[in-house]
Design an enzyme around this catalytic site. Structure first.
Site, PDB file in Angstrom:
ATOM      1  N   SER A   1      -9.185  -4.409   0.693  1.00  0.00           N
ATOM      2  CA  SER A   1      -8.355  -3.396   0.524  1.00  0.00           C
ATOM      3  C   SER A   1      -8.660  -2.021   1.096  1.00  0.00           C
ATOM      4  CB  SER A   1      -7.631  -3.092  -0.670  1.00  0.00           C
ATOM      5  OG  SER A   1      -6.583  -2.380  -0.789  1.00  0.00           O
TER       6      SER A   1
ATOM      7  N   ASP B   1      -3.694   1.060   4.587  1.00  0.00           N
ATOM      8  CA  ASP B   1      -5.078   0.803   4.205  1.00  0.00           C
ATOM      9  C   ASP B   1      -5.859  -0.388   5.082  1.00  0.00           C
ATOM     10  OD1 ASP B   1      -3.682  -0.998   2.680  1.00  0.00           O
ATOM     11  OD2 ASP B   1      -5.079  -0.849   1.075  1.00  0.00           O
TER      12      ASP B   1
ATOM     13  N   ASP C   1      -5.812  -3.469   4.392  1.00  0.00           N
ATOM     14  CA  ASP C   1      -5.058  -4.723   4.361  1.00  0.00           C
ATOM     15  C   ASP C   1      -3.733  -4.796   4.479  1.00  0.00           C
ATOM     16  OD1 ASP C   1      -5.039  -3.962   2.094  1.00  0.00           O
ATOM     17  OD2 ASP C   1      -5.046  -6.153   1.166  1.00  0.00           O
TER      18      ASP C   1
ATOM     19  N   ASP D   1      -1.585  -3.014   2.685  1.00  0.00           N
ATOM     20  CA  ASP D   1      -0.500  -3.686   1.447  1.00  0.00           C
ATOM     21  C   ASP D   1      -0.294  -2.132   0.736  1.00  0.00           C
ATOM     22  OD1 ASP D   1      -2.729  -3.002   0.110  1.00  0.00           O
ATOM     23  OD2 ASP D   1      -2.761  -4.881  -1.090  1.00  0.00           O
TER      24      ASP D   1
END
Length: 446
Positions: free
Chosen positions: A102, A241, A243, A245
Site C-alpha cells: 500500500s 497511494d 496500490d 485503494d
C-alpha cells in the site's frame, strides 16, 4: 504478533516474515483452504501486484504454492487493489490475492487476500489459514498440479468498470486534473480513465522502477501533487497511494482534503438524494470529531470501527450500509466496489464539481476539523510498550486531562512496529501536552 495484521501480511521484503519461503507456504495453505471440498472441479485464483521489485519474487512463490495444491493461477500484473476485488468475482475465481504494501516504502511488501465474493477475508478465516501453515499441507497429485497463465486485459476490465460508475451523460471536459499515481499500481490506468472521460490530465508519479513507489509522491507525500497543481493551473488534484485503494484530493491552490472531508461530502450528497442506506456512515476511531458533529447536524449516524478498511467494510456489510471509509483516504462505496478505491472516489468528487459547478476548494471543506495530533513512535523487536506500567499511567493521566473536551486514542499499528498516539482537543496547548507526554512514555519503553 501473528502472521496477519490489519490488512493481510506485511513486512520488509526478503526479511522478517515477508520472504519467498513464507509466500510459498501461504500459497499452499490458501490453496488447500479453498480446495477443502476435495472436488476435481477447476479452482482458480487471480493475483495482482503493485510495482515493487519484490513483487516478482512473491508472485512466483505464491504461484508455486498455489499450483502445488491444484489451484489454477491467473496473473494480472500491476493493477490497483480494487481491481483484484472486482476481478475475483467477475472471473469466477475462488480467491484473489494482491501483492502490495500500500502506502509503505518500496522496501516493504504485503499480501492481501480476497474471498470469492471480492471482499477481504475475515480474521477468523485468516487464523485458520495461519494454523494450516504450521502443519503439513497435503499437496495435489502430479496429475492434479495447477496451471498458471498471464491475463493481459485485467486493467482494461477494471478501467471500464470504474468509468461505468461515473454519472451517465456527464463528462470532465474543460477540467484540468493532476493525478499522482505514486509510481504505483495505477500508473497507467488512472491517467487513461481520466483522459477518456474528457479531462485534461497532468500525470505525476507514472514512471515506476521497482524502487520509487510512494517515494516523495502519492497520498502520503502530497507536496508533489500540490506543486504540479499550482504549476499547471489545475482545477483538481487526485493523489493516490501505491496500490490506489486510497486517495487525497487537492484544490486549485494545492490544499489537501483527507478522507473525512470526502466522506462528509459524499454522505451529505447521498443522504439528500435518498441513496445513503440507513442514513449512516461507517468510519474508524481515527476520524475527526468534526466529521461526527457535521453528520449529526444532518441526521446521519456515524458508526466507528477499529482502524483498517476491512473492518469498515465488515460493519457496512453487517448493517447494510453503503458508504464508509478512513481518514487516511480509503473510501468504500459498496454500490460500486468491494474495497477502498482511490480512483473511484476521485471520480465521484470530480463528478460533484461538474454537477454543482463549484470549485474543489468549496467542496472539500464540509466541516471545521477539531484540532488533532498524531505522533508515531517506533519500537524495537520484542518490545511491548503498551504493556508497560509507566505507559499505562501516562495514558490514564492524559485521558483524565482531556475528558469532556476531546479524546485520546493509543494503539499499535497493524502494519508497522509503531505505537500511534493520537488526541483531539479544542485547546491546542492541552492537545500538544498530552500527546508529547504519552509519546515520551512510549519512547522510554520502546
Amino acid at each position: 504478533m501473528g502472521l496477519f495484521g490489519t490488512d493481510g501480511v506485511r513486512g520488509r521484503a526478503n526479511a522478517d516474515k515477508m520472504t519467498a519461503e513464507m509466500a510459498l507456504k501461504l500459497g499452499a495453505a490458501v490453496g488447500r483452504y479453498f480446495r477443502r471440498d476435495g472436488s476435481d472441479a477447476a479452482h482458480r485464483v487471480v493475483i495482482g501486484k503493485d510495482t515493487r521489485l519484490s513483487g516478482y519474487m512473491l508472485e512466483n512463490a505464491l504461484t508455486a504454492g498455489l499450483t502445488s495444491t491444484g489451484m489454477n493461477v491467473l496473473l494480472l500484473s500491476p493493477v490497483p487493489t480494487p481491481a483484484v476485488g472486482m476481478l475475483t468475482t467477475s472471473m469466477r475465481a475462488d480467491l484473489g490475492i494482491m501483492i502490495s504494501a500500500s502506502h509503505n516504502p518500496a522496501e516493504d511488501n504485503g499480501i492481501k487476500l480476497f474471498g470469492p465474493d471480492g471482499f477481504k477475508l475475515s480474521d477468523a478465516v485468516e487464523a485458520e489459514i495461519e494454523a494450516m501453515m504450521a502443519g503439513d499441507i497435503p499437496l495435489a497429485p502430479a496429475e492434479g498440479i495447477g496451471r498458471a497463465k498471464h491475463v493481459y486485459d485485467g486493467r482494461f476490465r477494471y478501467a471500464e468498470r470504474v468509468k461505468a460508475t461515473f454519472p451517465a451523460g456527464m463528462r470532465l471536459d474543460g477540467l484540468k486534473v493532476v493525478v499522482d499515481c505514486a509510481n504505483g499500481a495505477a500508473y497507467r490506468t488512472a491517467p487513461e480513465v481520466l483522459w477518456e472521460l474528457g479531462a485534461t490530465v497532468i500525470p505525476v508519479g507514472t514512471d515506476p522502477n521497482g524502487h520509487n513507489i510512494n517515494r516523495d509522491c502519492g497520498s502520503t507525500h502530497t507536496d508533489t501533487a500540490a506543486q504540479a497543481v499550482v504549476a499547471h493551473g489545475a482545477d483538481l488534484g487526485i493523489s493516490l497511494d501505491g496500490d490506489a485503494d486510497r486517495v487525497m484530493i487537492l484544490d486549485g491552490d494545492g490544499r489537501v482534503a483527507d478522507g473525512d472531508q470526502l466522506m462528509a461530502l459524499f454522505a451529505a450528497r447521498w443522504a439528500s438524494d435518498g441513496r445513503l442506506r440507513g442514513d449512516s456512515l461507517v468510519a474508524t476511531v481515527m476520524s475527526n470529531l468534526g466529521l461526527e458533529r457535521f453528520l449529526a447536524g444532518r441526521g446521519i449516524a456515524l458508526h466507528r470501527t477499529k482502524v483498517g478498511d476491512r473492518y469498515v467494510v465488515e460493519a457496512m456489510r453487517q448493517h447494510g450500509f453503503n458508504l464508509g471509509g478512513e481518514q487516511s483516504g480509503h473510501i468504500v462505496m459498496t454500490d460500486y466496489a468491494t474495497t477502498g478505491d482511490g480512483l473511484l472516489a476521485g471520480l465521484q468528487f470530480a463528478a460533484e464539481m461538474v454537477r454543482t459547478g463549484r470549485p474543489a476548494a468549496e467542496l472539500m471543506e464540509s466541516f471545521e476539523t477539531v484540532p488533532q495530533r498524531l505522533e508515531n513512535v517506533r519500537y524495537g523487536a520484542g518490545a511491548q510498550p503498551l504493556e508497560a506500567e509507566a505507559v499505562k499511567r501516562a495514558i490514564a493521566a492524559a485521558e483524565a486531562r482531556v475528558a469532556g473536551t476531546g479524546r485520546l486514542l493509543i494503539r499499535a499499528s497493524g502494519t508497522e512496529p509503531l505505537i500511534r498516539v493520537m488526541a483531539e482537543c479544542e485547546d491546542d496547548t492541552l492537545l500538544n501536552s498530552v500527546v508529547e507526554e504519552v509519546a515520551e512514555a512510549v519512547r522510554a519503553c520502546a
